[in-house]
Design an enzyme around this catalytic site. Structure first.
Site, PDB file in Angstrom:
ATOM      1  CG  HIS A 413      -2.078  -0.934   1.107  1.00  0.00           C
ATOM      2  ND1 HIS A 413      -3.156  -0.712   0.273  1.00  0.00           N
ATOM      3  CD2 HIS A 413      -2.323  -2.126   1.728  1.00  0.00           C
ATOM      4  CE1 HIS A 413      -4.023  -1.706   0.380  1.00  0.00           C
ATOM      5  NE2 HIS A 413      -3.535  -2.585   1.255  1.00  0.00           N
ATOM      6  CD  GLU A 453      -5.943  -4.882  -0.401  1.00  0.00           C
ATOM      7  OE1 GLU A 453      -4.964  -5.524  -0.808  1.00  0.00           O
ATOM      8  OE2 GLU A 453      -5.979  -4.329   0.711  1.00  0.00           O
TER       9      GLU A 453
END
Length: 578
Positions: A413, A453
């Site tokens: 991330h 994701e």
């Protein structure tokens, strides 16, 4: 404010109390925000129904007179309360009584309020006429009033949307009742109803103590002159709408955990039989639970074993990223290496990573003890805050984790949260989640899952990865860019309802033309959501502002005009000849 005063207790009243563990029916083997949101919606619905039924049954055990006498402050005898239903109205000075604010339906705030109330089922239609139990509206209101005697006697600004069966003449009865319960009418507005069997819709904004407001609602509901009645809080938001944080400090209340595939719960977890690992996880979780807004992120002294696990995954990503990751990821990854945050001999601390992100995009981090509910996790993104774990996956499973760990957060991330365009896209998903329904949270979670994701994007005719789940799990990364799966163009409406495969690699991945194209499509899709208000994030105050009035919009337009003026001046100066 009703929404603020009742928020915490209401949230705990309807809080999820069921575990995600296998013994409680959620056998998922790795994190899926999509399934988390669906399970959350189901349990919230079941829990809320139980709470409402218990409250109604308790209220039905008492007579109407007993219910009224339970409230403190000034009261209206039951006999007088009944007489209000049959008293003939005097409308001669109606506009004077409401200070000449009786206006037409063109008012933008009233239109939104009435339309919002039309989407909500009429609670009183679901109950027999002699049922004095509480509606969901009243339970939330009573919840706020029950905090303390002072809270019950506090003046509450609220709005009632009442649907009149017998014409506008019934309005006089409502105004008389408000006067009897010592309320102050601030605004009255009506329109011809669009609902069959209803003559007029009326919006009444008033100030009244919470205790008396609760009595007023019960009193009016007994009348056969009204088809239904809905209670709205400030900002035209229904009191039944999900609470959401308005300031970054309120994220301290957004740490509800979902337990499922954890070392203490599932014997198939790599750390299930490792008592040292399980104790380590508990220690780090307690550090996260103790964190509050404004605190520095606690430093974790990672063990040699944890550093070894990090080194293995880091070097693998370092080898794969140049070929398979998008340009934005590669650029941020290199910057993190240049600043000695990404090195293979130690794990980055969340505080140094948070400082790096704040400097580049305004994002920051706060520690999380584990899996958060979908609503809590998405809400934090609205404030440009990412809730990150600090524990490390088990050494026996370095290349796959069934739950988010700090290696997934850091390598998956953080690099893209340092990219301005991607950071804005993440924040817009978070803003869209504030006040959204459970069904819409599920859709937003699905969009998040297939983009942030597991998203793919185009780059010079090739497909590259930008999803954190792909960039931190090389097995699925190689699968996603192969010809063994289907690639579809990213369209939020279709992506939001795409079934997610939790046990195996995905058969379908969504490909964005660019982050800017993804943001543009996402904004258009969000505009179709049922939420009757818009929000924006004010970075100066770290507060979410609800754009629900002309005055607020005018202020915002003035601020934007000032910014445009500065930009115009800059362009003119750049165009000047030397």
């Amino acid at each position: 404010m009703m929404a603020v005063a009742a928020a915490q207790k209401n949230r705990e009243m309807f809080a999820i109390k069921k575990s995600y563990s296998i013994e409680n029916g959620y056998p998922s083997r790795r994190r899926s925000l999509v399934d988390d949101a669906r399970f959350e919606s189901l349990v919230v619905k079941q829990t809320k129904q139980t709470v409402l039924e218990e409250a109604r049954n308790k209220a039905n055990d008492a007579s109407l007179e007993e219910c009224i006498q339970q409230a403190k402050g000034e009261h209206v005898p039951a006999e007088q309360n009944v007489e209000l239903q049959d008293e003939q109205p005097n409308l001669d000075n109606l506009e004077l009584a409401v200070e000449d604010e009786y206006v037409s339906v063109e008012n933008i705030e009233t239109e939104a309020a009435i339309e919002n109330s039309a989407e909500q089922p009429a609670d009183d239609d679901e109950k027999p006429k002699n049922d004095y139990g509480l509606t969901e509206d009243e339970i939330v209101l009573a919840n706020a009033a029950s905090e303390s005697p002072e809270a019950e006697a506090a003046i509450q600004s609220a709005a009632l949307v009442v649907r009149l069966k017998e014409g506008i003449s019934s309005l006089g009865r409502i105004l008389k009742a408000i006067e009897t319960f010592h309320g102050t009418v601030q605004h009255v507005e009506s329109r011809q109803s669009r609902i069959e069997g209803v003559d007029h819709d009326v919006l009444i904004k008033l100030d009244m103590t919470r205790g008396n407001l609760l009595q007023l609602i019960r009193s009016l509901r007994q009348s056969g002159s009204f088809s239904s009645m809905n209670l709205l809080a400030e900002n035209n938001i229904s009191v039944k709408a999900p609470w959401f944080p308005k300031h970054a400090s309120e994220l301290d209340n957004c740490n509800h955990l979902m337990t499922k595939y954890e070392p203490d719960l599932d014997m198939n977890h790599p750390g299930f039989a490792d008592k040292v690992y399980r104790q380590r996880r508990k220690e780090i979780a307690e550090i996260a639970f103790a964190f509050k807004y404004g605190d520095p992120i606690p430093h974790i002294n990672y063990t040699d074993v944890e550093v070894k696990t990090w080194r293995s995954v880091f070097r693998t990503v370092q080898d794969l990223a140049p070929k398979h990751a998008c340009a934005e990821y590669r650029a941020a990854f290199q910057k993190l290496q240049d600043e000695q945050i990404f090195v293979d001999h130690r794990l980055p601390q969340l505080q140094e990573m948070s400082d790096f992100l704040r400097k580049n995009t305004g994002f920051s981090l706060r520690p999380a003890a584990g899996l958060l509910t979908a609503r809590d996790f998405l809400a934090s993104l609205a404030f440009r805050i990412f809730q990150s774990t600090q524990y490390v996956r088990h050494v026996n499973s370095p290349y796959h984790t069934p739950e988010p760990d700090t290696i997934h957060e850091l390598l998956g991330h953080m690099p893209l949260l340092a990219d301005p365009s991607f950071a804005q896209f993440s924040q817009e998903i978070g803003l869209a989640s504030l006040g959204a329904s459970d069904e819409e949270i599920e859709k937003l979670s699905t969009v998040y899952w297939f983009t942030v994701e597991f998203g793919l994007c185009k780059e010079h005719g090739q497909v590259k990865a930008y999803g954190a789940g792909l960039l931190s799990a090389y097995g699925e990364l190689l699968h996603a860019i192969s010809d063994k799966c289907e690639h579809r163009a990213f369209e939020p409406a279709a992506t939001a309802v795409q079934p997610y495969q939790d046990q195996e690699y995905q058969p379908i991945y969504y490909v964005a033309e660019s982050f800017e194209d993804a943001k543009d499509k996402f904004r258009r899709w969000v505009s179709t959501m049922s939420r009757p208000f818009e929000v924006r994030f004010n970075p100066h105050t770290e507060r979410v502002e609800i754009l629900d009035s002309v005055d607020k919009l005018e202020t915002l337009v003035h601020q934007m005009n000032t910014e445009i003026l500065h930009l115009t001046n800059a362009i003119q100066k750049l165009r000047r000849p030397f």
